[in-house]
Structure formats: structure tokens, C-alpha cells
Enzyme design. Sequence first.
Site, PDB file in Angstrom:
ATOM      1  N   LYS A 181       0.868  -1.165   0.000  1.00 42.01           N
ATOM      2  CA  LYS A 181       0.000   0.000   0.000  1.00 42.01           C
ATOM      3  C   LYS A 181       0.910   1.222   0.000  1.00 42.01           C
ATOM      4  CE  LYS A 181      -4.085   1.751   2.450  1.00 42.01           C
ATOM      5  NZ  LYS A 181      -4.983   1.499   3.604  1.00 42.01           N
ATOM      6  N   ARG A 215       0.769  -5.277   3.665  1.00 43.45           N
ATOM      7  CA  ARG A 215      -0.428  -5.792   4.324  1.00 43.45           C
ATOM      8  C   ARG A 215      -0.586  -7.285   4.046  1.00 43.45           C
ATOM      9  NH1 ARG A 215      -5.521  -2.295   3.281  1.00 43.45           N
ATOM     10  NH2 ARG A 215      -5.293  -3.004   1.131  1.00 43.45           N
ATOM     11  N   ASP A 246     -16.277  -0.995  -1.420  1.00 41.98           N
ATOM     12  CA  ASP A 246     -14.932  -1.467  -1.782  1.00 41.98           C
ATOM     13  C   ASP A 246     -14.071  -1.692  -0.544  1.00 41.98           C
ATOM     14  OD1 ASP A 246     -15.264   1.520  -2.028  1.00 41.98           O
ATOM     15  OD2 ASP A 246     -13.085   1.439  -1.974  1.00 41.98           O
ATOM     16  N   ASN A 247     -14.607  -1.405   0.641  1.00 41.80           N
ATOM     17  CA  ASN A 247     -13.891  -1.655   1.888  1.00 41.80           C
ATOM     18  C   ASN A 247     -14.541  -2.765   2.718  1.00 41.80           C
ATOM     19  OD1 ASN A 247     -12.013   0.330   1.333  1.00 41.80           O
ATOM     20  ND2 ASN A 247     -13.110   1.916   2.460  1.00 41.80           N
TER      21      ASN A 247
END
Length: 513
Positions: A116, A179, A257-258
Site C-alpha cells: 500500500k 499488508r 470497496d472496503n
Amino acid sequence: MSTANTTPLFPFDNQFARDMQGMFAPWEPAKVPAPRWLRFNHALAESMGLEADRLGSDEGLQVLAGNVVPEGATPLAQAYAGHQFGGFSPQLGDGRALLLGEVVTPEGKRLDIAFKGSGRTPFSRGGDGKAAVGPVLREYLISEAMYALGIPTTRTLAAVATGETIARDRPLPGAILTRVASSHVRVGTFQFFAARGDIDSLRKLVNFVVNRHYPALADAEGPERALGLLRAVQTRQAKLIAQWMGVAFIHGVMNTDNMTLSGETIDYGPCAFMEAYDPQTVFSSIDHGGRYAYGNQPGIAQWNLTRLAETLLPLIDAEDSDKAVALATEVIEAFPAEFDGHWLNVHRRKLGIPATQEDGPPGQDTEAEQDRNLVNDYLQLLHRHGVDFTLGFRRLSRVLRGQSSEWSSQFAAQAEPDLQAWSQRWLSRLPSDGTVARSEHADAMDAVNPLYIPRNHLVENALDAASDPGDMALFERLLAIVTRPFDEREADALAALAGTPEQTQGFRTFCGT
């Protein structure tokens, strides 16, 4: 004779890249000028079966900064769409993230390893694809705190400073986060292909998610596989949101989208933990209408699941759309009762109350309804008197240890009659087996009611110091505290206290994009 280790740094087995062609753009991370470690999660690396010492060395630093693509990696940016604050965007995708690859742990669990902040991708939509030190360390801190609280979450393997300066509202030092997730498939992934009428890709996604996350559905075929997936995802999300509510966590940006299909918490942007209990609490600077307030999270989860259900309709029944809608609606309408059951059990444990076999929907005169009322009445007391959620539950166990004043002193003096009435109802609901049993109940409550959470003012102090002048001491101290949230320690007494009005007034969090 060379003694260099020639075995791959990661034993990659990249299922998504191999099986899901057309759902991503192959891409590589941008090079960075001067990488340095902010933090490496040695324990997580070991639990994944990786060579932690090697990965935490200079060799690993170059890889986790994006300067070297490791052997076996297939870096890619995933495609997805999403409803953002209720408005639909048909194409979002990984604008500053890359899936590096997948590994299988010694226990047989498949995990994604993703960057990220690794630079622009084909989905960046005008952004620079970078991340700053502050948001990267926020995700590291909060995700590891959530893991310590026992809540399903993505985790952080590493945070690396890049040596770059990135432009936000002011120049900030750049960083990359690595992540770890069970997968990165989201509700928005399904929306991307549904918006394009790509039924074949939707079917492939269903099969991918079933095989990876819901093997119990492996034998389900046709419509029942899609409908079964919807039920299974709903169950995990109902439980997840109930767990969020039980620790006063506010995600802050529950866009579709989360929301993962795996049921893990993902994307720690404007997230925070509520202190003084108020269901309307919002910290996100971009949530002007309170859409994602603490108390709205269950309803938003159901709304997001409804969007998932819409994408699955052609797979539930391609011939009869009315029947497909009816079947999906039946699942979605079951969410409130399912969430309520998980929420009730979370709060029963917080109050030391044993579960009952009589659980039923709200409104029925059952023991479950009495417990539901008991919890809600306590929450109203917390709200009315502005009591800190975390300490309001944690210090309740003091009553069972004969130290009632340490609990009641959190409330205003005029609350005493209400506290007495409520505590009598609560104590009558606990099994009465003598002093030893009461102590055991108190211990059980302390094992689920954290004393230490990432207090917002402590988080901000730590991130500010880490960003400028680059001092990680406060961050390291806070990380050590919040990853042991249940055991009281005299040395950490100040970290357990709620922020002062000066520290909490007007507090806001930001996406960090």
C-alpha cells in the site's frame, strides 16, 4: 565461493494471478530513493512460516520498499468498483496498492501479501499512488490492536519509509505498508463485473471465494452456491460488526470497496475508537452527514450486503429475476436478527452474563430480551453521563471485587439511584455461587473488556513524532501497550485513561490518500 541465500524470500503460490485473468492489471511497484525500516513485524513473519531474520534484513528492506521484485512474485493491481458514501463508481481498483503474491502458512492458510503506497497504477485516477508515514503507521497500529482484541482483520507485516517527500495538504515523508490478508476480494470486486454484465467473471469470483473462504459450500451447485455464499458472507459480516461495536471501533469509511468477502476488517483510513459513548460519534473528516457513525455501522453493513446480493442475482436465478430477488431479499432481511444475536452475545460476555438457550428476536418476553434491555439500559447510562465506553465496561468488574466506587465514580453524582437500580438487575442475572465464583466472573469480564485501546490523542502524538522528527519511540511504546489490551499494568496506567476535553474536542481522522 558465494554464501548468498538463493532460496526465494517468499514461497509464493499465486492463485489469484493464475486463475483470475482479466480481473487485474499486471504492474510493478515504483522504485524509491532511500528506504529505511520503520517497523518489521517479526512475530507475524514467523507465524507465516517466513525466514523472519532474512526478511527483516537489508535484503528484505529492498523488497518491501518495492525496489526489488522477489522471485515468484506476480505483482498486480486488482480491479474493483464501489459505492463511496452511497454514490456508485463503476471503476476504482488498486490506485496505490499492489498484490505482490500469496503464501501458504505452515497451518495451510493462504494469505495475500500486498503493498500500500507503492506508486501509481492503471487505477490511480490522477492520484500519485503514494502513502505518508502517518497513515501507514496508523494502519500498522490499529490493525495489530484489532488482532490483539481478537477481531478478524488484515495485518501489517512491515512499514518502510521511502526517503521521498509526498505532497498532501503539506509536504510529508513517504512510506509503504505491507499488508497481509486472507484475500483482497471485496463487495466492490463483484460490483465491477456486474456493472459490465460480465456473468462469467462473476461466476469465477463466486467459485474463487467459495474455494478460498467457504469450503463448506464446495459441493453446492448453481443457484445454491451463489445464494449460499451470500448467506455465509452475511454471517461473517454480522459477527464482525458486532465485534466492532463491542470495542467501540468506528471504521469511518464503510464503502462497498472496503468490505471483504472473507469477513476481515480492511482499510484503516479514518478509523478511530470512540471514547465517551455516543452512537452518533463520527471522526472521519469526509463523513459530513454521519453516514458511517458508530451506531450506523450495522445498517450500513446490511446496505453493503444488499449491493452484493444485487450482483449475484443472475447467478441465483437467470431465468426468473423476481424469484432471484425474492430469494436474495430473504437472506438480506435476516441480517438484523443475525447481527442482534451476535451483538447480544458480545455484550453478554462483556457483562459476564451466561448465554441462554431461549434466544429469540427482539420484542419477545424471553431471557434474551431481558438481557438485551439490560445492555441497552447500561449503554443509555453511559451516554447520558458521557462515560467512556471502554472504562465503563472494564471497571464494572470492580463491583464483583468489592470495589464498586471505582466503577460508580465514573458517573455524575446524580446518577447514583439509576446505577443502584441497574446494578441490582445486573447482579441478579449473574450466577450466585459465592465469592470465588464472583471473582471468576470478574476475571472472565476482564478477559473480554480491554483496558487499553488506541486512544486517539495517544495515536496522534505517536504518529506526529514518527513523521516529524522521525522519532519512533512513542509509536513503539503505544504498540506494545495496545497489543496487550486486557492485562492491567501499573506502568501503563496513564494509557488507560480517556482523553481530556482539550485532547478530544473536535478530533478528526483523515483518509491519508
